[in-house]
Design an enzyme around this catalytic site. Structure first.
Site, PDB file in Angstrom:
ATOM      1  N   CYS A 260       6.769  16.178   7.304  1.00 45.61           N
ATOM      2  CA  CYS A 260       7.959  16.684   8.009  1.00 45.61           C
ATOM      3  C   CYS A 260       7.867  18.147   8.424  1.00 45.61           C
ATOM      4  CB  CYS A 260       9.192  16.499   7.129  1.00 45.61           C
ATOM      5  SG  CYS A 260       9.352  14.834   6.515  1.00 45.61           S
TER       6      CYS A 260
HETATM    7  C1  UGA Z   1      11.251  18.368   3.623  1.00 43.02           C
HETATM    8  C2  UGA Z   1      12.613  19.025   3.363  1.00 43.02           C
HETATM    9  O1  UGA Z   1      12.572  19.732   2.119  1.00 43.02           O
HETATM   10  C3  UGA Z   1      13.727  17.970   3.344  1.00 43.02           C
HETATM   11  O2  UGA Z   1      14.994  18.603   3.200  1.00 43.02           O
HETATM   12  C4  UGA Z   1      13.698  17.192   4.668  1.00 43.02           C
HETATM   13  O3  UGA Z   1      14.682  16.178   4.699  1.00 43.02           O
HETATM   14  C5  UGA Z   1      12.323  16.548   4.831  1.00 43.02           C
HETATM   15  O4  UGA Z   1      11.318  17.581   4.814  1.00 43.02           O
HETATM   16  C6  UGA Z   1      12.312  15.814   6.142  1.00 43.02           C
HETATM   17  O5  UGA Z   1      12.412  16.460   7.179  1.00 43.02           O
HETATM   18  O6  UGA Z   1      12.293  14.598   6.121  1.00 43.02           O
HETATM   19  P1  UGA Z   1       9.468  17.120   2.064  1.00 43.02           P
HETATM   20  O7  UGA Z   1       8.535  17.216   3.216  1.00 43.02           O
HETATM   21  O8  UGA Z   1       9.590  15.824   1.354  1.00 43.02           O
HETATM   22  O9  UGA Z   1      10.959  17.525   2.496  1.00 43.02           O
HETATM   23  O10 UGA Z   1       8.958  18.163   0.969  1.00 43.02           O
HETATM   24  P2  UGA Z   1       9.319  19.635   0.513  1.00 43.02           P
HETATM   25  O11 UGA Z   1       9.758  19.603  -0.871  1.00 43.02           O
HETATM   26  O12 UGA Z   1      10.158  20.331   1.494  1.00 43.02           O
HETATM   27  O13 UGA Z   1       7.858  20.306   0.533  1.00 43.02           O
HETATM   28  C7  UGA Z   1       7.125  20.469   1.742  1.00 43.02           C
HETATM   29  C8  UGA Z   1       5.927  21.358   1.525  1.00 43.02           C
HETATM   30  O14 UGA Z   1       6.311  22.701   1.247  1.00 43.02           O
HETATM   31  C9  UGA Z   1       5.037  20.924   0.355  1.00 43.02           C
HETATM   32  O15 UGA Z   1       3.681  21.017   0.752  1.00 43.02           O
HETATM   33  C10 UGA Z   1       5.349  21.935  -0.726  1.00 43.02           C
HETATM   34  O16 UGA Z   1       4.275  22.162  -1.618  1.00 43.02           O
HETATM   35  C11 UGA Z   1       5.635  23.185   0.101  1.00 43.02           C
HETATM   36  N1  UGA Z   1       6.483  24.174  -0.604  1.00 43.02           N
HETATM   37  C12 UGA Z   1       7.769  23.874  -0.907  1.00 43.02           C
HETATM   38  C13 UGA Z   1       5.953  25.414  -0.950  1.00 43.02           C
HETATM   39  O17 UGA Z   1       4.774  25.718  -0.665  1.00 43.02           O
HETATM   40  N2  UGA Z   1       6.764  26.316  -1.592  1.00 43.02           N
HETATM   41  C14 UGA Z   1       8.046  26.053  -1.903  1.00 43.02           C
HETATM   42  O18 UGA Z   1       8.718  26.930  -2.476  1.00 43.02           O
HETATM   43  C15 UGA Z   1       8.561  24.794  -1.567  1.00 43.02           C
END
Ligand code: UGA
Length: 415
Positions: A260
């Site tokens: 996403c």
């Molecule tokens: C993301 C959004 O968080 C959701 O709110 C949204 O609904 C979803 O995309 C979507 O558009 O469907 P998701 O992709 O499942 O959700 O995962 P996240 O938890 O957002 O993580 C995404 C990436 O960011 C991961 O690679 C994670 O490791 C990274 N991340 C996250 C960081 O590097 N640092 C952080 O502090 C948080």
């Protein structure tokens, strides 16, 4: 209510399962016969904690055939909108699905509500979806209603995210459409915002763009902190205590991956450019992210020469609690390691089967096998990595695993 959900991917299945659990009669439609079979036998085709348990208790009728949707009062469209070469989104699946819906509803009397839940660029529902639905002689706002309600589900916590939303956004073609969707959500205890269709579409993109900005921001701060010998995580904790900033999404590391965030950021940048506006912050957020994971390689090269060395990788999924490897940063890192002629051995608790389809040429081993390599890279913060024995190893950590600090040589990517 009687509801149809088109698309049995991550979003569609979670929506279908949760709505069924809440007492609605749900039909799920997907073109993939294998998925349909699994759902009908109450097996989840995707790994999402809690999903299979719900599927085992509810009765969802899954089908490849669109005709049963004629009995539904609300039809959710949850099909993918994948990236194209230039970063914009492909509308192939959503236009196909919409045509099929229009064909079924053509012969029907009675008002139906069609709800777009797929992530689509502002303007899509009004300019693409509504004209297709009207193409067979029906009129929006009269014969059928249209809403766009973005999803905010994170993989790994999607069931809880759906059942306990932080907010509900209802983009409505007209009041009647919005009223019907609101009535479905009436028992949810969440602030609800009713807006027009393209504002709802934009809210989705801006939510994800803001999250990516927060991550690239803290990664940049982390890169500076590393130069200064400061622990970025302590800095993040310090600033996160300010409610205006907030503590979440300040985990510095190798950057953001997954199905996403990268896709949505690229699509927003592409759309902005199409309008003649050159986005600067968003472009830099993406540039920073593209370079961040490669820092792992630079750090590694300070300690070993890559050619013919064995490099162990802990973590292949884009984040913990999922087997999803779509746009995982492990792809970038392992690709570079192979180009530099390192021998790669990898371990992930869930994602090895998916990753091995992309990289059949690397070795898949246990976590102990990874720790026997000349050096170890940590790319995903799986909880079990907190319990490994890193003593005597060379570890480059991209995800702040506390236990890894016991390594003989330890370097954090930006701490
Ligand atoms: C993301 C959004 O968080 C959701 O709110 C949204 O609904 C979803 O995309 C979507 O558009 O469907 P998701 O992709 O499942 O959700 O995962 P996240 O938890 O957002 O993580 C995404 C990436 O960011 C991961 O690679 C994670 O490791 C990274 N991340 C996250 C960081 O590097 N640092 C952080 O502090 C948080």
């Amino acid at each position: 209510m009687r509801i149809s959900v088109i698309g049995c991917g991550h979003v569609g299945l979670v929506v279908a399962a949760c709505l069924a659990k809440l007492g609605n009669k749900v039909t799920a439609v997907d073109t993939d016969g294998e998925k349909v079979k699994l759902v009908n036998t109450k097996v989840s085709p995707i790994s999402e904690p809690g999903l299979e348990e719900i599927l085992s208790k509810v009765n969802i009728e899954a089908t490849r055939d669109y005709s049963p949707i004629r009995d539904s009062e609300i039809i959710f469209i949850c099909v993918p909108t994948p990236s194209t070469e230039d970063g914009s989104i492909s509308l192939e699946y959503i236009t196909q699905a919409t045509k099929q819906i229009a064909a079924v509803l053509k012969e029907e009397k009675g008002y139906r509500l069609i709800v777009v839940k797929s992530t689509v660029i502002p303007g899509t529902t009004e300019e693409v979806i509504v004209p297709i639905l009207e193409g067979l002689g029906k009129r929006a706002g009269h014969d059928f209603g249209v809403c766009m309600t973005p999803e905010f589900l994170s993989e790994g916590s999607a069931i809880n995210d759906y059942m306990n939303p932080a907010r509900i956004i209802i983009g409505e073609y007209d009041k009647r459409s919005g009223d019907r969707l609101s009535s479905l959500y009436q028992n949810f205890n969440a602030p609800t915002l009713r807006v027009n269709l393209k504002t709802a579409e934009m809210i989705k993109y801006v939510s994800n763009a803001f999250l990516t900005t927060k991550i690239s921001f803290i990664n940049e701060i982390g890169n500076i902190c590393k130069q200064l010998g400061i622990d970025t995580y302590e800095v993040a904790k310090g600033i996160g205590l300010d409610e205006r900033i907030g503590a979440k999404f300040l985990n510095a590391g190798i950057g953001f991956g997954g199905p996403c965030l990268p896709k949505d950021l690229k699509a927003l940048i592409a759309k902005a450019r199409q309008t003649g506006y050159q986005p600067r912050i968003l472009a830099e957020v993406l540039n920073l992210n593209n370079g961040q994971a490669l820092k792992m390689i630079d750090l590694l090269k300070k300690h070993i020469s890559l050619k013919d060395s064995s490099v162990g990788v802990l973590g292949l999924s884009y984040k913990p609690q999922t087997d999803d490897v779509k746009d995982s940063l492990a792809i970038t890192v392992i690709d570079t390691l192979l180009k530099e002629r390192a021998r790669v051995k990898a371990y992930d608790p869930w994602a090895m089967p998916n990753f091995s389809k992309l990289f059949p040429q690397i070795e898949y081993v246990t976590s102990e096998g990874v720790l026997r390599c000349d050096a170890v890279l940590v790319l995903t913060e799986w909880e079990e990595f907190e319990h490994l024995d890193y003593k005597g190893k060379v570890v480059i950590d991209g995800r702040k695993i506390a236990k890894a600090k016991e390594a003989r040589i330890y370097e954090g990517i930006c701490w």
